[in-house]
Motif scaffolding. Structure first.
Motif, PDB file in Angstrom:
ATOM      1  N   LEU A   1       0.826  -1.202   0.000  1.00 42.57           N
ATOM      2  CA  LEU A   1       0.000   0.000   0.000  1.00 42.57           C
ATOM      3  C   LEU A   1       0.864   1.257   0.000  1.00 42.57           C
ATOM      4  N   PHE A   2       1.894   1.247   0.842  1.00 45.13           N
ATOM      5  CA  PHE A   2       2.783   2.406   0.927  1.00 45.13           C
ATOM      6  C   PHE A   2       3.446   2.672  -0.424  1.00 45.13           C
ATOM      7  N   LYS A   3       3.904   1.606  -1.074  1.00 47.58           N
ATOM      8  CA  LYS A   3       4.543   1.754  -2.384  1.00 47.58           C
ATOM      9  C   LYS A   3       3.556   2.257  -3.422  1.00 47.58           C
TER      10      LYS A   3
ATOM     11  N   ILE B   1       1.026  12.414  16.546  1.00 44.90           N
ATOM     12  CA  ILE B   1       1.865  12.137  17.704  1.00 44.90           C
ATOM     13  C   ILE B   1       3.174  11.544  17.209  1.00 44.90           C
ATOM     14  N   LYS B   2       4.282  12.045  17.736  1.00 44.59           N
ATOM     15  CA  LYS B   2       5.599  11.571  17.325  1.00 44.59           C
ATOM     16  C   LYS B   2       6.135  10.600  18.365  1.00 44.59           C
ATOM     17  N   ASN B   3       6.493   9.424  17.886  1.00 41.43           N
ATOM     18  CA  ASN B   3       7.017   8.381  18.772  1.00 41.43           C
ATOM     19  C   ASN B   3       8.300   7.824  18.157  1.00 41.43           C
ATOM     20  N   LYS B   4       9.433   8.111  18.823  1.00 44.10           N
ATOM     21  CA  LYS B   4      10.737   7.660  18.329  1.00 44.10           C
ATOM     22  C   LYS B   4      10.972   8.132  16.889  1.00 44.10           C
ATOM     23  N   ASN B   5      10.712   9.425  16.676  1.00 42.34           N
ATOM     24  CA  ASN B   5      10.954  10.085  15.392  1.00 42.34           C
ATOM     25  C   ASN B   5      10.038   9.613  14.261  1.00 42.34           C
ATOM     26  N   PHE B   6       8.973   8.896  14.586  1.00 41.18           N
ATOM     27  CA  PHE B   6       8.012   8.485  13.562  1.00 41.18           C
ATOM     28  C   PHE B   6       6.634   9.039  13.912  1.00 41.18           C
ATOM     29  N   ILE B   7       5.815   9.231  12.869  1.00 34.99           N
ATOM     30  CA  ILE B   7       4.514   9.871  13.046  1.00 34.99           C
ATOM     31  C   ILE B   7       3.402   8.823  13.121  1.00 34.99           C
ATOM     32  N   TYR B   8       2.566   8.966  14.164  1.00 31.74           N
ATOM     33  CA  TYR B   8       1.334   8.191  14.306  1.00 31.74           C
ATOM     34  C   TYR B   8       0.229   9.203  14.591  1.00 31.74           C
ATOM     35  N   PHE B   9      -0.973   8.697  14.870  1.00 27.48           N
ATOM     36  CA  PHE B   9      -2.072   9.612  15.169  1.00 27.48           C
ATOM     37  C   PHE B   9      -2.707   9.292  16.509  1.00 27.48           C
ATOM     38  N   LEU B  10      -3.016  10.364  17.209  1.00 25.36           N
ATOM     39  CA  LEU B  10      -3.599  10.234  18.538  1.00 25.36           C
ATOM     40  C   LEU B  10      -4.987  10.856  18.522  1.00 25.36           C
ATOM     41  N   ASN B  11      -6.002  10.056  18.847  1.00 30.40           N
ATOM     42  CA  ASN B  11      -7.370  10.565  18.907  1.00 30.40           C
ATOM     43  C   ASN B  11      -7.590  11.397  20.164  1.00 30.40           C
ATOM     44  N   LYS B  12      -8.746  12.058  20.212  1.00 29.13           N
ATOM     45  CA  LYS B  12      -9.054  12.864  21.395  1.00 29.13           C
ATOM     46  C   LYS B  12      -9.299  12.009  22.637  1.00 29.13           C
ATOM     47  N   ASP B  13      -9.576  10.717  22.406  1.00 31.30           N
ATOM     48  CA  ASP B  13      -9.737   9.829  23.556  1.00 31.30           C
ATOM     49  C   ASP B  13      -8.408   9.177  23.938  1.00 31.30           C
ATOM     50  N   LYS B  14      -7.308   9.699  23.361  1.00 32.94           N
ATOM     51  CA  LYS B  14      -5.935   9.298  23.715  1.00 32.94           C
ATOM     52  C   LYS B  14      -5.560   7.896  23.249  1.00 32.94           C
ATOM     53  N   SER B  15      -6.304   7.316  22.323  1.00 31.35           N
ATOM     54  CA  SER B  15      -5.915   6.004  21.804  1.00 31.35           C
ATOM     55  C   SER B  15      -4.953   6.204  20.644  1.00 31.35           C
ATOM     56  N   VAL B  16      -3.826   5.503  20.654  1.00 29.37           N
ATOM     57  CA  VAL B  16      -2.783   5.695  19.658  1.00 29.37           C
ATOM     58  C   VAL B  16      -2.996   4.749  18.489  1.00 29.37           C
ATOM     59  N   TYR B  17      -2.978   5.282  17.287  1.00 25.38           N
ATOM     60  CA  TYR B  17      -3.092   4.455  16.089  1.00 25.38           C
ATOM     61  C   TYR B  17      -1.721   4.266  15.463  1.00 25.38           C
ATOM     62  N   SER B  18      -1.610   3.268  14.621  1.00 25.73           N
ATOM     63  CA  SER B  18      -0.331   2.955  13.999  1.00 25.73           C
ATOM     64  C   SER B  18      -0.304   3.462  12.559  1.00 25.73           C
ATOM     65  N   ASN B  19       0.450   2.751  11.702  1.00 25.63           N
ATOM     66  CA  ASN B  19       0.523   3.108  10.293  1.00 25.63           C
ATOM     67  C   ASN B  19      -0.608   2.493   9.472  1.00 25.63           C
ATOM     68  N   ASP B  20      -1.612   1.975  10.125  1.00 22.13           N
ATOM     69  CA  ASP B  20      -2.710   1.273   9.469  1.00 22.13           C
ATOM     70  C   ASP B  20      -3.343   2.113   8.366  1.00 22.13           C
ATOM     71  N   PHE B  21      -3.821   1.440   7.305  1.00 22.07           N
ATOM     72  CA  PHE B  21      -4.404   2.153   6.170  1.00 22.07           C
ATOM     73  C   PHE B  21      -5.786   2.707   6.507  1.00 22.07           C
ATOM     74  N   SER B  22      -6.601   1.912   7.174  1.00 24.47           N
ATOM     75  CA  SER B  22      -7.950   2.373   7.494  1.00 24.47           C
ATOM     76  C   SER B  22      -7.948   3.417   8.599  1.00 24.47           C
TER      77      SER B  22
ATOM     78  N   GLY C   1      -3.527   5.780   5.554  1.00 28.20           N
ATOM     79  CA  GLY C   1      -4.805   6.266   5.057  1.00 28.20           C
ATOM     80  C   GLY C   1      -4.814   7.772   4.883  1.00 28.20           C
ATOM     81  N   VAL C   2      -4.216   8.489   5.856  1.00 24.88           N
ATOM     82  CA  VAL C   2      -4.133   9.950   5.764  1.00 24.88           C
ATOM     83  C   VAL C   2      -3.295  10.342   4.554  1.00 24.88           C
ATOM     84  N   LEU C   3      -2.178   9.658   4.378  1.00 25.87           N
ATOM     85  CA  LEU C   3      -1.293   9.940   3.254  1.00 25.87           C
ATOM     86  C   LEU C   3      -2.012   9.710   1.926  1.00 25.87           C
ATOM     87  N   PHE C   4      -2.726   8.581   1.829  1.00 24.27           N
ATOM     88  CA  PHE C   4      -3.472   8.279   0.608  1.00 24.27           C
ATOM     89  C   PHE C   4      -4.513   9.362   0.327  1.00 24.27           C
TER      90      PHE C   4
END
Length: 742
Positions: free
Chosen positions: A455-457, A698-719, A724-727
């Motif tokens: 997907l990334f490619k 949210i930046k974690n170890k120099n990589f970007i993830y996303f943090l919701n308002k309920d503080k749950s951390v998401y990964s690089n997942d597409f959905s 998904g944001v990049l796409f």
């Protein structure tokens, strides 16, 4: 070196003076020279003439002081003052009250030579006179009676200059009148001098005419803030003066030469340089155009629009100056533009189209400085095309500049709208490109599984699959091609035909990560407006997906249907098929799907949202975003029948109301769906939504993830993550560019 007389003349007096003076010189055996023709005389009276050459129509030379004194009085008596006029010769002294007779002793710039010792000298009466010798000052003869005569006729005490308006310095020297920096009531001012019988056009209209013309025009548009305020105007001695507001600014020509990166080292240009300059130049050009628009409302044409007559202050506010050659639309008198004006490059230009042509030249000079090459249609197209490509302008900008330069025509409201839209789109383009580059660099690739790596490619345009093994790979290939080439379908129809008979089970088994790519593929068919191969498209939709789409649907089961990604996928295919072949049966199915959506739309906190069971759904596959995406494909009759309800839902879809940044059920999905719906007219919304997404980073170890308002951390997942944001951002950029034909 010696005594000489200069006869000054304007155009109307030249024939009379020529005949009178030449006849006198021949009778009295006097040496003289005269300007060759009226064209040379006209040039000597223009702005481009050197001040020391101004107005010197005839020069008479004398061998002795006695001969000079006898003849100057005779010439004074000979010339009829009612038939002779000419500009004041500032290098000489005027004889009595004559308007055309001037005299002096010696040369302004004597010919200096060097002797064998390197000492400078000049010749006087066949004798060498050293510049540092006692004899140097003796050669400049004076006559006390002439000096007294000069003071008697030419004594004048200034009333306003250096009394009311103090002169500080000369800003610009000109044979037709200087421009001074002055002071009035402790404020800086500009004092413009206009000298009679100078700057003459072929109708013998001089600087005074153009000065008064400038006043008349400026009085009409005195409320226009982009024009220096007129303070005063008056006669002082024999010259006319205009006093106006001082603007602390630079000529736009100087600013352009300093800031345009394309005028510097081309190899060192960075994207940020071209972006910043493009935005700066476009903002300035919009201001210039608005000034032109205001003048047109008052039926006024400037006549000399150029970079030299536009000032720019430190706040990038534009001011238009020099209204000497401006004119009213219905003015019958013929106006001649001054030497060097852009409109002189184009032959046969209507007087009321000159400003439009000049605006086109200004745009070209702001980016390439090649207005002098806009002489014909082919060279104009080439130069403007280069600017459009180098600075990534839209086709709309190309069209309006071509119209200005080639046709000298423009629909003002339309041009204004296009310029503003171009500036708005620049903001979103730059923001999108920066965010895309940022996310691409900050995704942790080592944590991606095989599917997400593909997907990334695909999203970044780096996928090159040689052998497709399943539907997922096909979708990736198509989407990848779409990302890098908006015309990919024309070259990939045969590729798609190989997979026309893909099994329904494989497609259903594809998870939601793949469905969005499938939807992207379908959107390509619609938005690229492919009319060729419609039979294949129909068969591909109908035969391959008939078991999904055309199922037996009864009213009794409507409330049991779940709005999910499969629901929207079915509705998408129905809408696409109806566009190709508008059958009544297909239309009825679409109506059923729309009824289901409307039944499950509820009003919640002043918002109309889609609700399925206990959940309000914003998602791209199962909620508001999915509806917005499908809205693009609805038949017009469906939209007309449900206009009120649809308007309510679409209005709410523009309100940022998700706690998630994700593509599947959050802001990224909303942004994509609304971009497709609103084309390029939704810039403010997109900027806001991207800023909202940024807040969830949210930046974690120099990589970007996303943090919701309920503080749950998401990964690089597409959905639900960065992919998904990049796409979404990349697809938004592509859709806007396609719509703008960039």
């Amino acid at each position: 070196m010696g005594w000489k007389i200069h006869i000054s003349s304007d155009i109307l007096s030249s024939n009379y003076l020529c005949e009178t003076i030449i006849r006198y010189c021949k009778i009295n055996s006097l040496n003289f020279k005269i300007l060759k023709n009226s064209e040379i005389l006209l040039n000597s009276l223009s702005k481009k003439s050197r001040q020391e050459q101004l107005g010197k129509f005839i020069t008479i030379y004398f061998n002795s002081k006695k001969s000079f004194i006898n003849n100057i009085e005779n010439i004074y008596i000979l010339i009829d003052s009612k038939k002779a006029n000419g500009p004041y010769i500032y290098t000489d002294k005027r004889y009595k009250d004559s308007k055309v007779i001037y005299y002096r002793f010696g040369a302004i710039y004597p010919r200096i030579l060097l002797n064998e010792f390197g000492d400078p000298y000049f010749y006087y009466k066949k004798n060498k006179i050293l510049l540092n010798s006692e004899n140097y000052y003796k050669v400049f003869e004076k006559d006390k009676k002439l000096d007294e005569l000069f003071l008697k006729y030419n004594k004048y005490e200034f009333k306003k200059i250096n009394k009311l308006y103090k002169i500080i310095s000369i800003l610009h020297k000109s044979s037709t009148g200087n421009i001074y920096l002055g002071e009035f009531n402790n404020q800086k001012i500009i004092v413009k001098e206009y000298r009679p019988y100078t700057n003459i056009d072929s109708n013998n209209r001089d600087s005074i005419f153009f000065a008064k013309n400038s006043i008349k025009i400026r009085e009409k548009i005195k409320n226009l803030t982009a024009i220096p305020k007129l303070i005063d105007y008056f006669w002082e001695w024999e010259n006319f003066f205009i006093v106006e507001e001082y603007i602390e600014a630079k000529k736009l020509s100087n600013v352009i030469n300093h800031r345009n990166c394309f005028f510097k080292n081309f190899n060192s240009i960075l994207y940020i340089d071209t972006y910043n300059y493009k935005k700066f130049a476009l903002q300035i050009f919009l201001q210039i155009f608005l000034i032109y628009q205001e003048m047109r409302k008052n039926k006024i044409f400037h006549g000399d629009f150029s970079l030299e007559n536009i000032l720019l202050n430190s706040k990038n506010n534009v001011y238009l100056i020099d209204f000497d050659h401006a004119y009213f639309k219905n003015e019958k008198k013929k106006h001649f533009t001054i030497y060097g004006n852009y409109s002189n490059y184009k032959i046969g230009l209507n007087k009321n189209n000159r400003d439009l042509y000049s605006l086109g030249c200004i745009f070209v000079n702001m980016f390439k400085n090649k207005s002098s090459y806009l002489k014909n249609k082919s060279s104009s197209k080439k130069i403007i095309s280069d600017i459009i490509n180098d600075f990534d302008f839209s086709k709309n900008i190309q069209k309006i500049i071509l119209n200005l330069v080639i046709k000298s025509k423009a629909k003002l409201k339309k041009v204004h709208k296009i310029l503003e839209e171009e500036l708005q789109n620049m903001d979103i383009f730059y923001l999108l490109q920066n965010k895309i580059e940022f996310y691409e660099k900050n995704i942790k690739l080592t944590t991606l599984n095989k599917r997400h790596t593909l997907l990334f490619k695909a999203i970044t345009g780096n996928l090159n699959i040689q052998k497709e093994e399943n539907v997922f790979d096909i979708i990736l290939k198509i989407t990848n091609n779409f990302s890098i080439n908006k015309n990919f379908l024309f070259s990939n129809i045969n590729f798609l035909e190989k997979y026309e008979k893909c099994s329904i089970k494989k497609i259903i088994s594809v998870s939601s990560e793949k469905d969005i790519l499938l939807l992207g593929c379908i959107l390509c068919f619609h938005y690229l407006k492919i009319k060729e191969n419609t039979n294949f498209l129909k068969n591909w939709i109908f035969e391959s997906f008939d078991k999904i789409v055309f199922f037996n649907q009864s009213q009794n089961h409507e409330n049991n249907i779940k709005i999910n990604h499969l629901f929207y996928l079915k509705m998408m295919f129905l809408n696409l098929y109806y566009k190709i072949e508008p059958k009544e049966q297909v239309f009825k199915y679409i109506e059923i799907y729309v009824d289901i959506i409307l039944q499950k739309t509820v009003k919640y906190n002043h918002l109309y949202l889609i609700r399925d069971g206990l959940y309000l759904k914003p998602g791209l596959f199962e909620g508001m975003s999915g509806f917005v995406l499908n809205f693009n494909f609805f038949p017009s009759k469906i939209i007309e029948n449900n206009k009120t309800k649809f308007d309510q839902i679409l209005k709410c879809s523009l309100i940022i109301n998700s706690n998630s940044s994700s593509l599947s059920n959050g802001l990224a999905g909303f942004a994509l769906a609304n971009t497709i719906l609103n084309k390029n007219n939704n810039t403010d919304y997109l900027i806001k939504i991207i800023k909202e997404i940024e807040l969830m980073e949210i930046k974690n170890k120099n990589f970007i993830y996303f943090l919701n308002k309920d503080k749950s951390v998401y990964s690089n997942d597409f959905s639900f993550g960065t992919l998904g944001v990049l796409f979404s951002l990349k697809m938004i950029l592509i859709f806007i560019k396609i719509e703008l034909k960039i």
